[in-house]
Design an enzyme around this catalytic site. Structure first.
Site, PDB file in Angstrom:
ATOM      1  CG  MET A 174       0.299   9.764  -6.566  1.00 55.14           C
ATOM      2  SD  MET A 174       1.167  11.343  -6.458  1.00 55.14           S
ATOM      3  CE  MET A 174       0.141  12.212  -5.283  1.00 55.14           C
ATOM      4  CG  ASP A 196      -3.405   8.484 -13.666  1.00 53.35           C
ATOM      5  OD1 ASP A 196      -3.151   8.113 -14.834  1.00 53.35           O
ATOM      6  OD2 ASP A 196      -2.724   8.145 -12.687  1.00 53.35           O
TER       7      ASP A 196
END
Length: 700
Positions: free
Chosen positions: A20, A135
């Site tokens: 990310m 997550d």
């Protein structure tokens, strides 16, 4: 592209990168505050995948931005320009839980409970505000310098009432994803409960419950149950098995309803009384189509002693070998080599048709009283005497003038002679089926001994009918008791084994810990020293760094003053390692409880020593941050030559040197002066404790 300025943030270094975005060490020039800046490039027009990534990036800022909790990384700001989008957040400098697990570090149960309590406190707060992380994994659990948990990376978080989460989209890290998440179904807070259960399992055992590729993990997570943690790790209390099982229940409704309830169950398991170990540990149920990663059963070695009944032992988990990753702090600072399985004794083996049978033959008896033929039977039962089809030469008949021997009585019969082990080649006789024990009870059966009929010679297979001979008690072989490993002696021997190293140790009656530094290539000496004393890997904690450099003379001088693993000083680096060219060396030092003068010497591959902290008094139990830039001090910047350097923190009661040492000097000169100073301190009964730490540097 090297970013030097992003919005109002001045970029000072790179902290890491992930799926990310890239995380930068940044400085807010407006309010003069350091921050971690996660940066992603803006997608090109028409880039659908890039636009989706940017949307997730914004969702991370929205999700984390609405949360304000001490166990969640704080978000300060979100911004975009024509090139980049960024999130400014709290800078956490202690590293991640993944880095510690990758080093095979072992956590005490009390520390595991503390970590899980803070993780679940952060999740409970997040869930109550409508944010599901989705997550949770070790890489997203950060630890500050004082050990405080910070949950990071809400990049794929689900926000309540948000339309940004699509049904059928699988997002997350497979090993930590709940069954419904793996199937692409909508998830709620109970998916975070599952992931936290996986994390607890990993902390207790050092292993993930399900491993492999996506399809293998998906199949196992949906269809199979993991091996209980207490089966894999001798240090995992049995009470935690039920807690992990409920957290990782296949159906969400069977899991803990909230993160707070999960945390309460963990705390209760810590104080629960130890349960009695069952007589038999069941094998884990594994789907036949699943890839088995839990190892294979070890073949049971042949045992001479009879077993009353067969037993089933737990499968031996094939753990990683004892391995010491050298190179100081490259990717993994410390290469822990502890395997998390204590192998128990093997059960008595079942005899197979192809196995060799060792027979027992009694010593020849006195001529006046022939012994009874031994049979394999319990002492309380008198089975019929077995017959044998094997023939041997009969023993010589007694002289004609001698009367036939009288049958022995129970009161006057001599005790049975001690058995002798006779190789199979010398005693081919096999017990008959009439005397054979049940197949489930393996025993060693003495062969029948032939005797002549009364009054003359006879065939060895024919027993006398005139003088029945009572059976002798079964022969038994006594096994020597297994020696109990001496953990303290083993730890001391292992610490002294490397010719060039500084290995500290601590030990109890059933565990030991080794920490320190040593020359690369000498890690085998530790393994051999432990193996020579039968120390199980499950009871061993290794946290050892390797180095390349001319530091062996320093280890000889410093070894007598090395602090044990549980004592200070302790050294913890700040930021990611290895240190790259141009980055700053920063670290924390925790002082002993008695306080004292702190010295920090930096041994370099060039053969020189830099005195980073010449001498400074600090109170007991304090933590000192060193290397931070300030007015008049730009910091310690990494430059050539690159490789492994040795940082040594020394704490002494009172000053060591009467005259300050040069800022940089030759290693030989420093070691000569240090040896004299340490000897003087010992003669004056002043305490000195040292802690070495390997720092690895690289060009990029």
């Amino acid at each position: 592209m090297t970013v030097q300025q992003v919005g109002k943030y001045e970029i000072r270094g790179r902290l890491g990168a992930g799926a990310m975005g890239t995380v930068m060490d940044a400085f807010d020039v407006v309010i003069e505050r350091r921050a971690a800046l996660k940066v992603i490039p803006r997608p090109a027009t028409g880039d659908v995948e890039g636009e989706e990534s940017l949307a997730r990036f914004k969702r991370e800022a929205q999700a984390a931005g609405r949360l304000n909790h001490p166990n969640i990384v704080a978000v300060y700001d979100y911004g975009e320009d024509h090139e980049n989008a960024w999130i400014a957040m709290e800078l956490v400098e202690g590293g991640t839980l993944k880095q510690m697990l990758d080093r095979r570090e072992r956590f005490p149960v009390t520390e595991i409970v503390r970590l899980m309590d803070q993780i679940l406190a952060g999740l409970d707060y997040s869930h109550k505000r409508g944010v599901v992380h989705r997550d949770i994994k070790p890489a997203n659990i950060m630890l500050t310098a004082d050990g405080t948990v910070k949950i990071a990376d809400f990049g794929i978080a689900r926000i309540e009432n948000s339309s940004m989460t699509q049904v059928g989209t699988v997002m997350g890290t497979p090993s930590y994803m709940a069954p419904e998440q793996l199937r692409g179904e909508p998830v709620d807070a109970r998916a975070d409960i599952w992931a936290s259960g996986v994390l607890l399992y990993q902390l207790l055992t050092g292993e993930k419950p399900f491993e492999g590729g996506f399809s293998a993990v998906q199949h196992k997570a949906i269809h199979t149950e993991p091996t209980p943690p207490s089966t894999l790790s001798v240090t995992s209390p049995r009470a935690f098995d039920a807690v992990v099982s409920q957290a990782m229940a296949k159906r969400p409704e069977d899991r803990f309803a909230t993160a707070a309830a999960f945390a309460e169950a963990i705390r209760a398991a810590l104080t629960a009384p130890a349960a009695a170990a069952p007589a038999q540990v069941p094998l884990p149920m594994v789907d036949s189509d699943a890839t088995v990663v839990s190892g294979t059963m070890r073949p049971a070695p042949a045992a001479p002693a009879p077993a009353p009944s067969p037993s089933v032992s737990a499968p031996a988990k094939s753990g990683p070998p004892v391995m010491l990753i050298g190179g100081g702090v490259a990717a993994a600072l410390v290469a822990g080599a502890a395997a998390f399985l204590l192998l128990g004794r093997d059960p008595a083996p079942q005899p197979t048709p192809s196995s060799t049978t060792v027979a027992l033959t009694p010593v020849s008896p006195p001529a006046a009283s022939p012994p009874a033929a031994p049979v394999a039977a319990p002492p309380a039962v008198d089975p019929p005497r077995p017959t044998s089809t094997a023939t041997t030469s009969p023993p010589p008949s007694p002289p004609a003038s001698s009367p036939a021997p009288a049958p022995p009585s129970q009161a006057t019969a001599p005790p049975p002679a001690p058995p002798l082990l006779v190789p199979p080649a010398q005693t081919p006789a096999v017990p008959s089926a009439a005397a054979a024990p049940p197949a489930s009870t393996p025993v060693l059966t003495p062969p029948p001994t032939p005797f002549p009929a009364a009054g003359g010679s006879g065939n060895a297979a024919t027993a006398s009918t005139e003088a029945p001979i009572p059976p002798a008690p079964p022969q038994q072989i006594a096994l020597a008791p297994r020696a109990v490993p001496d953990f303290r002696a083993a730890a001391q021997a292992a610490a002294a084994a490397p010719a060039c190293g500084l290995i500290a140790y601590s030990a109890s009656d059933d565990a030991l810990s080794l920490e320190g530094v040593l020359r690369r290539g000498q890690d085998d000496t530790l393994r051999r020293a432990l193996a020579a004393r039968d120390i199980p890997l499950a009871a061993t904690r290794l946290a050892v760094q390797g180095f390349d450099g001319p530091y062996c003379p320093a280890t000889d001088v410093l070894r007598p003053y090395l602090a044990s693993p549980d004592l200070a000083p302790q050294v913890r680096p700040v930021g990611n390692l290895p240190l790259i060219n141009g980055q700053l060396l920063r670290f924390d030092v925790t002082m002993p409880e008695w306080g004292g003068n702190l010295y920090v010497a930096y041994f370099m591959k060039s053969g020189e020593v830099a005195h980073l902290v010449p001498s400074a008094p600090h109170p007991g139990n304090s933590t000192v941050r060193l290397g931070e830039p300030r007015a008049g001090f730009p910091g310690w910047e990494v430059s050539e030559p690159f490789g492994t350097d040795l940082l040594v923190a020394i704490v002494s009661e009172g000053p060591l040197f009467a005259v300050a040492r040069p800022v940089v000097e030759k290693q030989e000169a420093y070691l000569a002066a240090l040896a004299d100073a340490l000897r003087d301190a010992r003669q004056q009964n002043r305490r000195v404790q040292i802690r070495p730490f390997v720092i690895e540097t690289a060009a990029r």
